[in-house]
Design an enzyme around this catalytic site. Structure first.
Site, mmCIF file in Angstrom:
data_model
loop_
_atom_site.group_PDB
_atom_site.id
_atom_site.type_symbol
_atom_site.label_atom_id
_atom_site.label_comp_id
_atom_site.label_asym_id
_atom_site.label_seq_id
_atom_site.Cartn_x
_atom_site.Cartn_y
_atom_site.Cartn_z
ATOM 1 N N HIS A 98 -3.641 4.354 -2.102
ATOM 2 C CA HIS A 98 -4.562 3.383 -1.507
ATOM 3 C C HIS A 98 -5.193 3.955 -0.228
ATOM 4 O O HIS A 98 -6.390 3.815 0.005
ATOM 5 C CB HIS A 98 -3.813 2.111 -1.105
ATOM 6 C CG HIS A 98 -3.262 1.302 -2.239
ATOM 7 N ND1 HIS A 98 -1.913 1.125 -2.428
ATOM 8 C CD2 HIS A 98 -3.869 0.604 -3.227
ATOM 9 C CE1 HIS A 98 -1.713 0.343 -3.473
ATOM 10 N NE2 HIS A 98 -2.878 0.020 -3.992
ATOM 11 N N LEU A 133 0.805 -1.216 0.000
ATOM 12 C CA LEU A 133 0.000 0.000 0.000
ATOM 13 C C LEU A 133 0.840 1.269 0.000
ATOM 14 O O LEU A 133 1.913 1.328 0.574
ATOM 15 C CB LEU A 133 -0.913 -0.005 1.228
ATOM 16 C CG LEU A 133 -1.826 -1.230 1.341
ATOM 17 C CD1 LEU A 133 -2.663 -1.142 2.619
ATOM 18 C CD2 LEU A 133 -2.727 -1.369 0.130
ATOM 19 N N SER A 193 2.198 0.717 -6.682
ATOM 20 C CA SER A 193 3.029 -0.312 -6.041
ATOM 21 C C SER A 193 4.199 -0.663 -6.952
ATOM 22 O O SER A 193 5.280 -1.016 -6.482
ATOM 23 C CB SER A 193 2.199 -1.564 -5.766
ATOM 24 O OG SER A 193 1.024 -1.220 -5.055
ATOM 25 N N ARG A 194 3.997 -0.569 -8.251
ATOM 26 C CA ARG A 194 5.044 -0.946 -9.209
ATOM 27 C C ARG A 194 6.186 0.075 -9.265
ATOM 28 O O ARG A 194 7.226 -0.225 -9.847
ATOM 29 C CB ARG A 194 4.450 -1.145 -10.606
ATOM 30 C CG ARG A 194 3.593 -2.397 -10.713
ATOM 31 C CD ARG A 194 3.155 -2.685 -12.141
ATOM 32 N NE ARG A 194 2.576 -4.010 -12.281
ATOM 33 C CZ ARG A 194 1.262 -4.282 -12.338
ATOM 34 N NH1 ARG A 194 0.383 -3.295 -12.282
ATOM 35 N NH2 ARG A 194 0.824 -5.526 -12.466
HETATM 36 P P1 AMP Z 1 -4.053 -1.921 -6.860
HETATM 37 O O1 AMP Z 1 -3.554 -2.319 -5.510
HETATM 38 O O2 AMP Z 1 -2.991 -1.419 -7.774
HETATM 39 O O3 AMP Z 1 -4.947 -2.957 -7.492
HETATM 40 O O4 AMP Z 1 -4.989 -0.658 -6.620
HETATM 41 C C1 AMP Z 1 -6.078 -0.721 -5.727
HETATM 42 C C2 AMP Z 1 -6.919 0.530 -5.883
HETATM 43 O O5 AMP Z 1 -6.118 1.675 -5.606
HETATM 44 C C3 AMP Z 1 -7.443 0.711 -7.308
HETATM 45 O O6 AMP Z 1 -8.789 1.174 -7.241
HETATM 46 C C4 AMP Z 1 -6.526 1.752 -7.871
HETATM 47 O O7 AMP Z 1 -7.119 2.525 -8.884
HETATM 48 C C5 AMP Z 1 -6.242 2.590 -6.650
HETATM 49 N N1 AMP Z 1 -5.002 3.376 -6.820
HETATM 50 C C6 AMP Z 1 -3.813 2.919 -7.287
HETATM 51 N N2 AMP Z 1 -2.911 3.922 -7.371
HETATM 52 C C7 AMP Z 1 -3.556 5.037 -6.953
HETATM 53 C C8 AMP Z 1 -3.157 6.415 -6.813
HETATM 54 N N3 AMP Z 1 -1.934 6.835 -7.129
HETATM 55 N N4 AMP Z 1 -4.078 7.299 -6.358
HETATM 56 C C9 AMP Z 1 -5.332 6.879 -6.045
HETATM 57 N N5 AMP Z 1 -5.760 5.602 -6.150
HETATM 58 C C10 AMP Z 1 -4.886 4.691 -6.600
#
Ligand code: AMP
Length: 302
Positions: free
Chosen positions: A37, A33, A208-209
């Site tokens: 997130h 996270l 995360s990447r």
């Molecule tokens: P992930 O863990 O990458 O699957 O992301 C989980 C949620 O966090 C998804 O709804 C993403 O769109 C959101 N998310 C990822 N990066 C960001 C960011 N920089 N700002 C806001 N939300 C994000």
């Protein structure tokens, strides 16, 4: 904060809260996270209310990865994630394993243990949610099985967490549009909230990447944000710009970085995701760029 990994325990808690009239706010994640997130978690608390319950899921879903993608390397740090979520007053973290989400129903074609975390469709699983329009272009064109995996896991999670409201990030613009469409088309009784993209001080969208971006790659990665700024400046100057011209300009900008390669850049209507020939105010820009071996995405309204 309760941490549960079984489907039975998750559904039991969700049903109990529902019976007690508590609003359930939900944020699905793949863990590792960052503040992006956490901003969704705060939004979920706002939506659920003081007496509501906030659930965060952490699950790296193999079904949304293609075999050549980064499933095995995807970063994890559950201990740190739990600490961050505890500090935000999250009520429950759902951390299922593969065996829970995709059980092998009969012993017959059980995959050997080493192959357990295979990308793509698991054996003995054959029911999918497939959105057929909004998922055609951009991420869907570059990652053919991705959105089928995303829509299917989100549908499963909605059935487990029973949320009143679920929060997604604008960062994954196409994904959010597909989830909204799925919820509308299939009448999931859940409100979808899409929250803004959080960025680092130099404009790089949090992800995360970003952990993969070592050395000079981290600097080069700001080219996605610079591309967005360049498109905005071009529009400010001219009012409307042909999409083809702006695409060529942004490709040149991206590829001026030694380790960056443009996967796609698209200009489209934010509601329908339909590509436009002329870029004007309100057009949405999205792009995907390989920086070294790391694939990054970003988007913004112009
Ligand atoms: P992930 O863990 O990458 O699957 O992301 C989980 C949620 O966090 C998804 O709804 C993403 O769109 C959101 N998310 C990822 N990066 C960001 C960011 N920089 N700002 C806001 N939300 C994000």
């Amino acid at each position: 904060m309760q941490i549960v990994s079984s489907i039975a325990a998750m559904q039991r808690a969700a049903k109990k809260w529902r019976r007690a009239g508590r609003r359930i706010g939900f944020v699905p994640t793949m863990g590792y996270l960052h503040d992006g997130h956490l901003s969704l978690v705060k939004r979920a608390r706002q939506a659920a209310g003081k007496n509501g319950r906030v659930v965060v899921s952490i699950y790296v879903n193999p079904m949304q990865f293609a075999p050549a993608e980064d499933l095995a390397q995807y970063p994890r740090d559950l201990k740190r994630d739990l600490k961050l979520l505890r500090a935000l007053g999250v009520d429950m973290v759902f951390t299922p394993g593969d065996a829970e989400m995709y059980p092998v129903l009969d012993g017959g074609d059980r995959p050997p243990p080493a192959k357990r975390r295979q990308a793509g469709a698991p054996q003995n699983f054959s029911t999918y949610v497939v959105e057929e329009k909004l998922s055609q272009g951009m991420e869907g064109a570059s990652r053919p099985v991705h959105f089928r995996g995303v829509a299917t896991i989100v549908a499963k999670l909605f059935n487990l967490v029973l949320p009143d409201v679920a929060v997604f990030g604008q960062k994954d613009f196409q994904q959010a549009a597909i989830i909204r469409r799925m919820v509308r088309d299939l009448n999931f009784p859940v409100e979808i909230v899409v929250a803004p993209t959080l960025r680092e001080a130099d404009g790089l969208a949090m992800s995360s990447r970003n952990k993969y971006l070592t050395g000079d790659l981290r600097r080069q990665a700001t080219v996605l944000w610079r591309a967005i700024q360049t498109a905005r400046a071009a529009l400010k100057k001219s009012g409307t710009v042909p999409a083809a011209k702006l695409k060529a300009e942004l490709k040149k900008l991206v590829e001026s970085e030694p380790d960056a390669r443009l996967d796609y850049v698209e200009f489209f209507e934010p509601d329908t995701l339909a590509p436009v020939a002329k870029v004007t105010r309100g057009t949405q820009l999205a792009l995907a760029v390989f920086v070294g071996r790391t694939r990054l995405i970003d988007n913004a309204p112009l």
